[in-house]
Write a protein that holds these residues in place. Structure first.
Motif, PDB file in Angstrom:
ATOM      1  N   GLU A 276      -1.390  -5.368  -3.015  1.00  0.00           N
ATOM      2  CA  GLU A 276      -2.716  -5.582  -3.584  1.00  0.00           C
ATOM      3  C   GLU A 276      -3.711  -4.543  -3.094  1.00  0.00           C
ATOM      4  OE1 GLU A 276      -3.907 -10.043  -4.375  1.00  0.00           O
ATOM      5  OE2 GLU A 276      -3.225  -9.806  -2.312  1.00  0.00           O
ATOM      6  N   SER A 277      -4.767  -4.361  -3.883  1.00  0.00           N
ATOM      7  CA  SER A 277      -5.919  -3.570  -3.464  1.00  0.00           C
ATOM      8  C   SER A 277      -7.015  -4.524  -3.000  1.00  0.00           C
ATOM      9  CB  SER A 277      -6.441  -2.734  -4.637  1.00  0.00           C
ATOM     10  OG  SER A 277      -6.976  -3.590  -5.631  1.00  0.00           O
TER      11      SER A 277
ATOM     12  N   TRP B 207      -5.038   5.094   1.723  1.00  0.00           N
ATOM     13  CA  TRP B 207      -5.696   3.779   1.717  1.00  0.00           C
ATOM     14  C   TRP B 207      -7.123   3.898   2.247  1.00  0.00           C
ATOM     15  CZ3 TRP B 207      -4.523  -0.655   5.622  1.00  0.00           C
ATOM     16  CH2 TRP B 207      -5.106  -1.852   5.183  1.00  0.00           C
TER      17      TRP B 207
ATOM     18  N   MET C 205      -8.511  -6.342  -5.876  1.00  0.00           N
ATOM     19  CA  MET C 205      -7.729  -7.496  -6.325  1.00  0.00           C
ATOM     20  C   MET C 205      -8.009  -8.714  -5.435  1.00  0.00           C
ATOM     21  SD  MET C 205      -4.236  -5.357  -7.108  1.00  0.00           S
ATOM     22  CE  MET C 205      -3.204  -6.649  -7.776  1.00  0.00           C
TER      23      MET C 205
ATOM     24  N   THR D 161      -9.419   0.576  -4.223  1.00  0.00           N
ATOM     25  CA  THR D 161      -8.459   0.660  -5.325  1.00  0.00           C
ATOM     26  C   THR D 161      -7.025   0.931  -4.896  1.00  0.00           C
ATOM     27  OG1 THR D 161      -9.006   2.991  -5.637  1.00  0.00           O
ATOM     28  CG2 THR D 161     -10.200   1.384  -6.993  1.00  0.00           C
ATOM     29  N   TYR D 162      -6.815   1.411  -3.678  1.00  0.00           N
ATOM     30  CA  TYR D 162      -5.461   1.739  -3.227  1.00  0.00           C
ATOM     31  C   TYR D 162      -4.672   0.455  -2.983  1.00  0.00           C
ATOM     32  CZ  TYR D 162      -1.673   4.083  -0.761  1.00  0.00           C
ATOM     33  OH  TYR D 162      -0.445   4.566  -0.387  1.00  0.00           O
ATOM     34  N   ARG D 163      -3.464   0.408  -3.533  1.00  0.00           N
ATOM     35  CA  ARG D 163      -2.603  -0.766  -3.361  1.00  0.00           C
ATOM     36  C   ARG D 163      -1.670  -0.519  -2.182  1.00  0.00           C
ATOM     37  NH1 ARG D 163      -0.656  -2.862  -9.179  1.00  0.00           N
ATOM     38  NH2 ARG D 163       0.163  -4.473  -7.813  1.00  0.00           N
TER      39      ARG D 163
ATOM     40  N   MET E 193      -4.406 -10.292   1.883  1.00  0.00           N
ATOM     41  CA  MET E 193      -3.937  -9.212   1.024  1.00  0.00           C
ATOM     42  C   MET E 193      -2.424  -9.095   1.154  1.00  0.00           C
ATOM     43  SD  MET E 193      -4.843  -5.145   1.316  1.00  0.00           S
ATOM     44  CE  MET E 193      -6.471  -5.265   0.600  1.00  0.00           C
TER      45      MET E 193
END
Length: 198
Positions: free
Chosen positions: A116-117, A103, A120, A109-111, A82
């Motif tokens: 990145e999340s 986070w 992702m 979903t938190y980047r 990540m």
């Protein structure tokens, strides 16, 4: 098809640091010990015949080369760790508590650090798994991917072997075997909207 996901050996001087995409070296003796240990945990015929892929990070590439020799492993960008954005290379203790809490509350979903999340990373994992199961790896029963803890966690969650909170210790040099059926590759996907913690 069997996919063996292997976490890289422990890097030097990495304690307490958020080093996702940051290059951190691995001591040659630690690398040699990790390779020897893996050879005792993965059957020799699998190491000889498996297609071996690696994250481009040097801490993964060195181990993959040891395991693949005399062949050269394939480099797969999708197997990278990540990306932690602004957190990269910083001590974890310097990351604001409010950001770490955000986070933890929205792990999919938190980047983190604006990078990145987990969703992702899961999308990258699905792309790579689909590719190796539909043609790149012809007539091979096994695939090895030398990668990172974050990617291993999302892969295990996609295979329903880990809960949506992604809470799992992934030791350095550990091996995680997944059975992938080409027909069920879509099942590796993770619907982040369903898995986000409240």
């Amino acid at each position: 098809m069997e996919i063996y996901l292997i976490r890289h050996p422990k890097p030097c001087r990495s304690e307490g640091i958020c080093y996702g995409r940051t290059d951190v070296p691995v001591d040659p003796d630690v690398l040699a010990a990790a390779a020897a240990s893996l050879r005792s945990h993965i059957p020799a015929h699998i190491l000889r015949n498996a297609a071996i892929f690696t994250s481009p990070a040097p801490r993964c590439l060195g181990l993959a080369r040891e395991l693949a020799a005399p062949r050269e492993p394939g480099i797969a960008e999708e197997l990278h760790e990540m990306h932690f954005g602004a957190w990269e290379g910083r001590p974890w203790e310097s990351v604001p508590r409010v950001e770490l809490d955000a986070w933890a509350a929205q792990v999919w979903t938190y980047r983190a650090g604006g990078g990145e999340s987990a969703a992702m990373v899961a999308a990258r994992w699905r792309r790579w798994a689909a590719r190796v199961t539909t043609g790149i790896v012809e007539r091979r029963a096994s695939v090895i991917g030398v990668t990172h803890a974050g990617l291993i966690r999302v892969a295990l969650a996609g295979a329903r072997r880990l809960g949506p909170e992604l809470a799992l210790d992934v030791p350095f040099g550990s091996v995680h075997r997944l059975d992938i059926d080409t027909v069920d590759i879509g099942a590796l996907g993770i619907d982040a909207s369903q898995l986000c913690t409240p």
